[in-house]
Scaffold this motif. Structure first.
Motif, PDB file in Angstrom:
ATOM      1  N   THR A 174      14.598   0.077  -3.679  1.00  0.00           N
ATOM      2  CA  THR A 174      15.879  -0.060  -4.381  1.00  0.00           C
ATOM      3  C   THR A 174      15.899  -1.434  -5.022  1.00  0.00           C
ATOM      4  O   THR A 174      15.755  -2.441  -4.340  1.00  0.00           O
ATOM      5  CB  THR A 174      17.040   0.109  -3.376  1.00  0.00           C
ATOM      6  N   ASN A 210      19.356  -9.515  -0.096  1.00  0.00           N
ATOM      7  CA  ASN A 210      19.532  -8.078  -0.333  1.00  0.00           C
ATOM      8  C   ASN A 210      18.232  -7.295  -0.185  1.00  0.00           C
ATOM      9  O   ASN A 210      17.956  -6.371  -0.934  1.00  0.00           O
ATOM     10  CB  ASN A 210      20.197  -7.853  -1.700  1.00  0.00           C
ATOM     11  N   ILE A 252      10.073  -0.335   5.377  1.00  0.00           N
ATOM     12  CA  ILE A 252      11.445   0.165   5.212  1.00  0.00           C
ATOM     13  C   ILE A 252      11.572   1.596   5.739  1.00  0.00           C
ATOM     14  O   ILE A 252      10.789   2.467   5.382  1.00  0.00           O
ATOM     15  CB  ILE A 252      11.846   0.138   3.717  1.00  0.00           C
ATOM     16  N   SER A 280       7.050  -4.280  -5.404  1.00  0.00           N
ATOM     17  CA  SER A 280       6.868  -3.299  -6.476  1.00  0.00           C
ATOM     18  C   SER A 280       6.182  -3.924  -7.696  1.00  0.00           C
ATOM     19  O   SER A 280       6.713  -4.837  -8.325  1.00  0.00           O
ATOM     20  CB  SER A 280       8.240  -2.744  -6.874  1.00  0.00           C
ATOM     21  N   MET A 295       8.215  -3.658 -10.845  1.00  0.00           N
ATOM     22  CA  MET A 295       9.259  -4.685 -10.965  1.00  0.00           C
ATOM     23  C   MET A 295       8.666  -6.030 -11.399  1.00  0.00           C
ATOM     24  O   MET A 295       9.269  -6.752 -12.181  1.00  0.00           O
ATOM     25  CB  MET A 295      10.003  -4.840  -9.626  1.00  0.00           C
ATOM     26  N   ASP A 326       7.477  -9.699  -5.410  1.00  0.00           N
ATOM     27  CA  ASP A 326       8.084  -8.427  -5.009  1.00  0.00           C
ATOM     28  C   ASP A 326       6.977  -7.443  -4.637  1.00  0.00           C
ATOM     29  O   ASP A 326       5.850  -7.539  -5.131  1.00  0.00           O
ATOM     30  CB  ASP A 326       8.934  -7.843  -6.149  1.00  0.00           C
ATOM     31  N   SER A 381       5.781  -0.420   3.299  1.00  0.00           N
ATOM     32  CA  SER A 381       6.852  -1.363   2.954  1.00  0.00           C
ATOM     33  C   SER A 381       7.587  -1.913   4.168  1.00  0.00           C
ATOM     34  O   SER A 381       8.227  -2.964   4.085  1.00  0.00           O
ATOM     35  CB  SER A 381       7.885  -0.670   2.062  1.00  0.00           C
ATOM     36  N   GLU A 432      17.110 -12.976 -10.451  1.00  0.00           N
ATOM     37  CA  GLU A 432      17.397 -14.046  -9.490  1.00  0.00           C
ATOM     38  C   GLU A 432      16.562 -15.297  -9.825  1.00  0.00           C
ATOM     39  O   GLU A 432      17.084 -16.420  -9.875  1.00  0.00           O
ATOM     40  CB  GLU A 432      17.052 -13.530  -8.091  1.00  0.00           C
ATOM     41  N   TYR A 449      17.317  -3.433   4.457  1.00  0.00           N
ATOM     42  CA  TYR A 449      16.524  -2.205   4.523  1.00  0.00           C
ATOM     43  C   TYR A 449      15.649  -2.113   5.774  1.00  0.00           C
ATOM     44  O   TYR A 449      14.979  -1.115   5.989  1.00  0.00           O
ATOM     45  CB  TYR A 449      15.638  -2.075   3.272  1.00  0.00           C
ATOM     46  N   GLU A 483      18.187  -2.863  -7.313  1.00  0.00           N
ATOM     47  CA  GLU A 483      19.391  -3.358  -7.977  1.00  0.00           C
ATOM     48  C   GLU A 483      19.508  -4.887  -7.889  1.00  0.00           C
ATOM     49  O   GLU A 483      19.345  -5.472  -6.821  1.00  0.00           O
ATOM     50  CB  GLU A 483      20.628  -2.724  -7.343  1.00  0.00           C
ATOM     51  N   THR A 484      19.781  -5.507  -8.993  1.00  0.00           N
ATOM     52  CA  THR A 484      19.949  -6.963  -9.027  1.00  0.00           C
ATOM     53  C   THR A 484      20.623  -7.338 -10.334  1.00  0.00           C
ATOM     54  O   THR A 484      20.696  -6.518 -11.245  1.00  0.00           O
ATOM     55  CB  THR A 484      18.581  -7.677  -8.886  1.00  0.00           C
ATOM     56  N   TYR A 485      21.150  -8.545 -10.423  1.00  0.00           N
ATOM     57  CA  TYR A 485      21.670  -9.038 -11.703  1.00  0.00           C
ATOM     58  C   TYR A 485      21.701 -10.563 -11.692  1.00  0.00           C
ATOM     59  O   TYR A 485      21.513 -11.187 -10.642  1.00  0.00           O
ATOM     60  CB  TYR A 485      23.044  -8.430 -12.038  1.00  0.00           C
ATOM     61  N   ASN A 522       3.758  -8.494  -0.481  1.00  0.00           N
ATOM     62  CA  ASN A 522       4.448  -7.652   0.498  1.00  0.00           C
ATOM     63  C   ASN A 522       4.895  -8.531   1.665  1.00  0.00           C
ATOM     64  O   ASN A 522       4.063  -9.145   2.333  1.00  0.00           O
ATOM     65  CB  ASN A 522       3.478  -6.562   0.975  1.00  0.00           C
ATOM     66  N   ALA A 534      12.109 -11.641  -2.913  1.00  0.00           N
ATOM     67  CA  ALA A 534      12.162 -10.191  -3.209  1.00  0.00           C
ATOM     68  C   ALA A 534      12.832 -10.136  -4.571  1.00  0.00           C
ATOM     69  O   ALA A 534      13.997  -9.818  -4.717  1.00  0.00           O
ATOM     70  CB  ALA A 534      12.955  -9.441  -2.158  1.00  0.00           C
ATOM     71  N   MET A 557       5.779  -7.736   4.464  1.00  0.00           N
ATOM     72  CA  MET A 557       5.302  -7.227   5.753  1.00  0.00           C
ATOM     73  C   MET A 557       3.853  -7.652   6.026  1.00  0.00           C
ATOM     74  O   MET A 557       3.306  -7.340   7.076  1.00  0.00           O
ATOM     75  CB  MET A 557       5.385  -5.692   5.788  1.00  0.00           C
TER      76      MET A 557
HETATM   77  C1  LIG Z   1      17.898  -4.842  -3.951  1.00  0.00           C
HETATM   78  S1  LIG Z   1      16.500  -5.738  -4.510  1.00  0.00           S
HETATM   79  C2  LIG Z   1      17.085  -7.404  -4.291  1.00  0.00           C
HETATM   80  C3  LIG Z   1      16.806  -8.274  -5.488  1.00  0.00           C
HETATM   81  C4  LIG Z   1      17.365  -9.698  -5.420  1.00  0.00           C
HETATM   82  N1  LIG Z   1      16.799 -10.446  -4.321  1.00  0.00           N
HETATM   83  C5  LIG Z   1      18.864  -9.707  -5.349  1.00  0.00           C
HETATM   84  O1  LIG Z   1      19.431 -10.080  -4.316  1.00  0.00           O
HETATM   85  O2  LIG Z   1      19.503  -9.335  -6.333  1.00  0.00           O
HETATM   86  C6  LIG Z   1      15.351  -5.543  -3.156  1.00  0.00           C
HETATM   87  C7  LIG Z   1      13.913  -5.790  -3.546  1.00  0.00           C
HETATM   88  O3  LIG Z   1      13.131  -5.921  -2.373  1.00  0.00           O
HETATM   89  C8  LIG Z   1      11.844  -5.427  -2.648  1.00  0.00           C
HETATM   90  N2  LIG Z   1      11.144  -5.125  -1.397  1.00  0.00           N
HETATM   91  C9  LIG Z   1      11.350  -4.105  -0.532  1.00  0.00           C
HETATM   92  N3  LIG Z   1      10.481  -4.148   0.485  1.00  0.00           N
HETATM   93  C10 LIG Z   1       9.688  -5.221   0.261  1.00  0.00           C
HETATM   94  C11 LIG Z   1       8.567  -5.778   0.956  1.00  0.00           C
HETATM   95  N4  LIG Z   1       8.092  -5.236   2.080  1.00  0.00           N
HETATM   96  N5  LIG Z   1       7.975  -6.871   0.420  1.00  0.00           N
HETATM   97  C12 LIG Z   1       8.441  -7.434  -0.731  1.00  0.00           C
HETATM   98  N6  LIG Z   1       9.489  -6.948  -1.423  1.00  0.00           N
HETATM   99  C13 LIG Z   1      10.105  -5.854  -0.932  1.00  0.00           C
HETATM  100  C14 LIG Z   1      12.119  -4.182  -3.482  1.00  0.00           C
HETATM  101  O4  LIG Z   1      10.980  -3.798  -4.244  1.00  0.00           O
HETATM  102  C15 LIG Z   1      13.304  -4.651  -4.348  1.00  0.00           C
HETATM  103  O5  LIG Z   1      12.877  -5.111  -5.604  1.00  0.00           O
END
Ligand SMILES: C[S@@+](CC[C@H](N)C(=O)[O-])C[C@H]1O[C@@H](n2cnc3c(N)ncnc32)[C@H](O)[C@@H]1O
Length: 271
Positions: A74, A218, A22, A143, A146, A141, A20, A114, A222, A76-78, A199, A108, A201
């Motif tokens: 992580t 958001n 992260i 995941s 997700m 995303d 990831s 979103e 990470y 979290e979103t809305y 991904n 993401a 990355m």
């Molecule tokens: C906290 S959520 C943000 C959701 C939305 N963008 C928001 O601002 O509400 C972060 C998301 O980033 C995704 N994520 C983390 N690393 C990633 C990567 N390398 N490539 C794509 N998505 C990634 C996670 O799976 C997660 O669903």
């Protein structure tokens, strides 16, 4: 709960980082242990160390790795989170010359709120079938769990508290029976939003077009600076020359040497 040995913690977090990008540091020890313990139990293994050991030695089925990645992100979103971006988007849509195509990417997208929020605005301002101007929205995303949730478009009611009442009526169906307390995006809206796994990355998929607006919110928090820089450069490669990139209000792109200029808070254009 039995604590995870630091050897196992390091091994799992390194594996997660290699996929990831992260970094999960020691402060995430309790969180990681809790999530791993649940995964281990679900896989029928009560001993968390044995579960980790099997995973690292390649003795677990391939889908177990996907489950690990899903659980350690992580999500979290809305709906209509950080509303300034939706106001900015609405202004851009209102100024769009008739018939000019408009494309948005939620880079993401987590469980999809979103992308659906942007889709509600575009459907409202450009027409459900792009009558005023053709529009497209894609959510991606890391995941896969997700991505599946996003495609389903079914959410707990409290996630929709920021949806304007008029949009709630037009685009969200109130769940009944087993779906009481939930909202379902209308079939028309769901059909307009495409969700895929990608991904940030890795090189972006070939089919991904260039966008007028990219939400990259958001998720940068990470990553360390080198990974953040790599991701933003890659994402900018998908942004049209006069397109805009939205980042989370807690995320800064300054001092990274990136070819961007700040238009307003958390809104960036090509330098
Ligand atoms: C906290 S959520 C943000 C959701 C939305 N963008 C928001 O601002 O509400 C972060 C998301 O980033 C995704 N994520 C983390 N690393 C990633 C990567 N390398 N490539 C794509 N998505 C990634 C996670 O799976 C997660 O669903």
């Amino acid at each position: 709960m039995k604590p995870l040995s630091s050897k196992a913690f390091d091994a799992v977090t390194q594996l997660f980082e290699s996929v990831s990008g992260i970094k999960l540091n020691q402060s995430k020890q309790a969180l990681v242990t809790g999530r791993l313990q649940r995964l281990a139990n679900e896989a029928g293994e009560n001993d968390i160390e044995a579960y980790v050991d099997k995973l690292l030695r390649g003795g677990a089925p391939a889908q177990e790795m996907t489950r690990l990645i899903d659980r350690l992100t992580t999500n979290e979103t809305y709906f209509f989170r950080e509303p300034q971006h939706y106001n900015d988007l609405a202004d851009r849509l209102a100024d769009l010359p008739p018939g000019q195509e408009f494309k948005v990417w939620s880079a993401a997208s987590s469980s999809g709120e979103e992308a659906y929020s942007a889709a509600m605005l575009m459907s409202d301002l450009l027409g459900p079938r792009g009558e005023a101007a053709p529009w497209q929205i894609i959510g991606t995303d890391l995941s896969t769990a997700m991505v599946d949730t996003a495609r389903r478009g079914l959410y707990p009611m409290e996630r929709a508290r920021m949806v304007p009442p008029e949009y709630l009526k037009r685009f969200c169906l109130k769940g009944q029976g087993t779906q009481t307390g939930q909202v379902l995006m209308t079939r028309e809206l769901r059909a307009r939003v495409r969700f895929e796994a990608a991904n940030l990355m890795q090189p972006m998929p070939e089919w991904l077009p260039k966008f007028d607006v990219i939400f990259l919110r958001n998720v940068l928090i990470y990553f360390d600076n080198p990974a953040k820089t790599e991701i933003v450069r890659r994402v900018l490669g998908q942004l049209k020359p006069d397109g805009v990139l939205y980042t989370g209000h807690a995320e800064s792109l300054s001092n990274l040497g990136l070819p961007v200029r700040v238009l307003t808070t958390a809104v960036h254009g090509h330098a």
